[in-house]
Motif scaffolding. Structure first.
Motif, PDB file in Angstrom:
ATOM      1  N   UNK A  43     148.435  -7.564 -38.476  1.00  0.00           N
ATOM      2  CA  UNK A  43     147.223  -7.492 -39.302  1.00  0.00           C
ATOM      3  C   UNK A  43     146.279  -6.397 -38.794  1.00  0.00           C
ATOM      4  N   UNK A  44     146.815  -5.226 -38.489  1.00  0.00           N
ATOM      5  CA  UNK A  44     145.996  -4.169 -37.892  1.00  0.00           C
ATOM      6  C   UNK A  44     145.109  -3.461 -38.909  1.00  0.00           C
ATOM      7  N   UNK A  61     134.742  -2.628 -50.032  1.00  0.00           N
ATOM      8  CA  UNK A  61     134.261  -3.087 -48.735  1.00  0.00           C
ATOM      9  C   UNK A  61     133.820  -4.537 -48.713  1.00  0.00           C
ATOM     10  N   UNK A  62     133.561  -5.103 -49.855  1.00  0.00           N
ATOM     11  CA  UNK A  62     133.050  -6.481 -49.938  1.00  0.00           C
ATOM     12  C   UNK A  62     134.066  -7.509 -49.452  1.00  0.00           C
ATOM     13  N   UNK A  63     135.363  -7.228 -49.657  1.00  0.00           N
ATOM     14  CA  UNK A  63     136.398  -8.157 -49.199  1.00  0.00           C
ATOM     15  C   UNK A  63     136.913  -7.762 -47.806  1.00  0.00           C
ATOM     16  N   UNK A  64     136.175  -6.880 -47.157  1.00  0.00           N
ATOM     17  CA  UNK A  64     136.418  -6.453 -45.765  1.00  0.00           C
ATOM     18  C   UNK A  64     137.743  -5.737 -45.567  1.00  0.00           C
ATOM     19  N   UNK A  65     138.169  -4.988 -46.595  1.00  0.00           N
ATOM     20  CA  UNK A  65     139.347  -4.147 -46.424  1.00  0.00           C
ATOM     21  C   UNK A  65     138.997  -2.963 -45.526  1.00  0.00           C
ATOM     22  N   UNK A  66     140.012  -2.403 -44.872  1.00  0.00           N
ATOM     23  CA  UNK A  66     139.814  -1.198 -44.070  1.00  0.00           C
ATOM     24  C   UNK A  66     139.947   0.054 -44.921  1.00  0.00           C
ATOM     25  N   UNK A  67     140.891   0.019 -45.863  1.00  0.00           N
ATOM     26  CA  UNK A  67     141.151   1.176 -46.714  1.00  0.00           C
ATOM     27  C   UNK A  67     141.166   0.722 -48.166  1.00  0.00           C
ATOM     28  N   UNK A  68     140.317   1.353 -48.983  1.00  0.00           N
ATOM     29  CA  UNK A  68     140.354   1.125 -50.429  1.00  0.00           C
ATOM     30  C   UNK A  68     141.202   2.246 -51.008  1.00  0.00           C
ATOM     31  N   UNK A  69     142.248   1.871 -51.754  1.00  0.00           N
ATOM     32  CA  UNK A  69     143.176   2.847 -52.314  1.00  0.00           C
ATOM     33  C   UNK A  69     142.962   3.011 -53.814  1.00  0.00           C
ATOM     34  N   UNK A  91     153.167   0.626 -41.442  1.00  0.00           N
ATOM     35  CA  UNK A  91     154.267  -0.211 -41.896  1.00  0.00           C
ATOM     36  C   UNK A  91     153.699  -1.484 -42.499  1.00  0.00           C
ATOM     37  N   UNK A  92     154.129  -1.799 -43.689  1.00  0.00           N
ATOM     38  CA  UNK A  92     153.646  -2.995 -44.374  1.00  0.00           C
ATOM     39  C   UNK A  92     154.246  -4.218 -43.695  1.00  0.00           C
ATOM     40  N   UNK A  93     153.383  -5.136 -43.269  1.00  0.00           N
ATOM     41  CA  UNK A  93     153.859  -6.327 -42.568  1.00  0.00           C
ATOM     42  C   UNK A  93     153.839  -7.566 -43.451  1.00  0.00           C
ATOM     43  N   UNK A  94     152.830  -7.689 -44.316  1.00  0.00           N
ATOM     44  CA  UNK A  94     152.775  -8.854 -45.202  1.00  0.00           C
ATOM     45  C   UNK A  94     151.660  -8.708 -46.228  1.00  0.00           C
ATOM     46  N   UNK A  95     151.756  -9.546 -47.229  1.00  0.00           N
ATOM     47  CA  UNK A  95     150.700  -9.653 -48.229  1.00  0.00           C
ATOM     48  C   UNK A  95     149.529 -10.398 -47.587  1.00  0.00           C
ATOM     49  N   UNK A 119     147.437  -5.608 -48.932  1.00  0.00           N
ATOM     50  CA  UNK A 119     148.537  -5.673 -47.974  1.00  0.00           C
ATOM     51  C   UNK A 119     148.024  -5.422 -46.566  1.00  0.00           C
ATOM     52  N   UNK A 120     148.690  -6.069 -45.626  1.00  0.00           N
ATOM     53  CA  UNK A 120     148.392  -5.880 -44.211  1.00  0.00           C
ATOM     54  C   UNK A 120     149.441  -4.958 -43.615  1.00  0.00           C
ATOM     55  N   UNK A 121     149.002  -4.115 -42.696  1.00  0.00           N
ATOM     56  CA  UNK A 121     149.887  -3.128 -42.091  1.00  0.00           C
ATOM     57  C   UNK A 121     149.671  -3.053 -40.592  1.00  0.00           C
ATOM     58  N   UNK A 122     150.707  -2.559 -39.921  1.00  0.00           N
ATOM     59  CA  UNK A 122     150.548  -2.188 -38.521  1.00  0.00           C
ATOM     60  C   UNK A 122     150.618  -0.670 -38.461  1.00  0.00           C
ATOM     61  N   UNK A 123     149.963  -0.087 -37.463  1.00  0.00           N
ATOM     62  CA  UNK A 123     149.949   1.360 -37.310  1.00  0.00           C
ATOM     63  C   UNK A 123     151.149   1.755 -36.448  1.00  0.00           C
ATOM     64  N   UNK A 124     152.076   2.528 -37.038  1.00  0.00           N
ATOM     65  CA  UNK A 124     153.280   2.975 -36.347  1.00  0.00           C
ATOM     66  C   UNK A 124     153.004   4.269 -35.585  1.00  0.00           C
ATOM     67  N   UNK A 125     152.314   5.208 -36.236  1.00  0.00           N
ATOM     68  CA  UNK A 125     151.951   6.491 -35.616  1.00  0.00           C
ATOM     69  C   UNK A 125     150.467   6.715 -35.802  1.00  0.00           C
ATOM     70  N   UNK A 126     149.790   7.055 -34.713  1.00  0.00           N
ATOM     71  CA  UNK A 126     148.356   7.325 -34.749  1.00  0.00           C
ATOM     72  C   UNK A 126     148.051   8.540 -35.612  1.00  0.00           C
ATOM     73  N   UNK A 127     146.840   8.582 -36.132  1.00  0.00           N
ATOM     74  CA  UNK A 127     146.409   9.752 -36.884  1.00  0.00           C
ATOM     75  C   UNK A 127     145.075   9.537 -37.569  1.00  0.00           C
ATOM     76  N   UNK A 128     144.446  10.650 -37.899  1.00  0.00           N
ATOM     77  CA  UNK A 128     143.162  10.640 -38.594  1.00  0.00           C
ATOM     78  C   UNK A 128     143.404  10.333 -40.069  1.00  0.00           C
TER      79      UNK A 128
END
Length: 155
Positions: A43-44, A61-69, A91-95, A119-128
């Protein structure tokens, strides 16, 4: 084109998320400054599409997402699938299952968002990651598989 519209980080517990023009995604953690990122967690980062937010009349931002797509159907992506967001590889880990906090926004929202909470993701490779960055599904990556080296490319 799928793209990043907004970036948010929680800097303190119990406070609203703050919006940033850019954020650094740290491998196996989440956003560098966000208190919700945890090493080893699936859940990163939380991604939520603006199309769903607009449908329900919720501001970004109201639902506390990190990234709005925008322009990508998140619920159509598969667990284990990888996406490039700006310079970072996720990498997508789960809904994300809507929690009781959604009902604090509007009564009944928790149930209404079931299956559409992002969706929840983990960060595989760092980046801006910056506002306006492209979001791309990484080709050649089979859902549920992780890269193990040269044999992955020999298909």
């Amino acid at each position: 084109m799928a793209e990043v519209l907004h970036l948010f980080q929680a800097l303190a517990h119990g406070q609203p998320v703050r919006e940033f023009d850019e954020a650094f995604a740290v491998a196996n953690k989440g956003f560098k400054e966000c208190i919700h990122g945890r090493p080893g967690s699936g859940r990163q980062l939380l991604l939520m599409d603006v199309e769903t937010l607009r449908e329900f009349g919720i501001s970004s931002g109201r639902v506390k997402e990190n990234i709005t797509t925008s322009g990508i159907k998140l619920e159509g992506l598969l667990m284990g699938q990888r996406i490039r967001v700006g310079e970072a590889l996720l990498e997508i880990t789960k809904e994300c299952e809507p929690c009781h906090q959604m009902d604090a926004i509007r009564q009944g929202l928790q149930e209404a968002l079931r299956g559409r909470r992002g969706i929840l993701c983990r960060v595989v490779e760092s980046g801006q990651i910056r506002r306006g960055d492209a979001i791309e599904i990484v080709q050649g990556q089979e859902p549920g598989k992780t890269s193990t080296g040269a044999q992955d490319g020999a298909r």
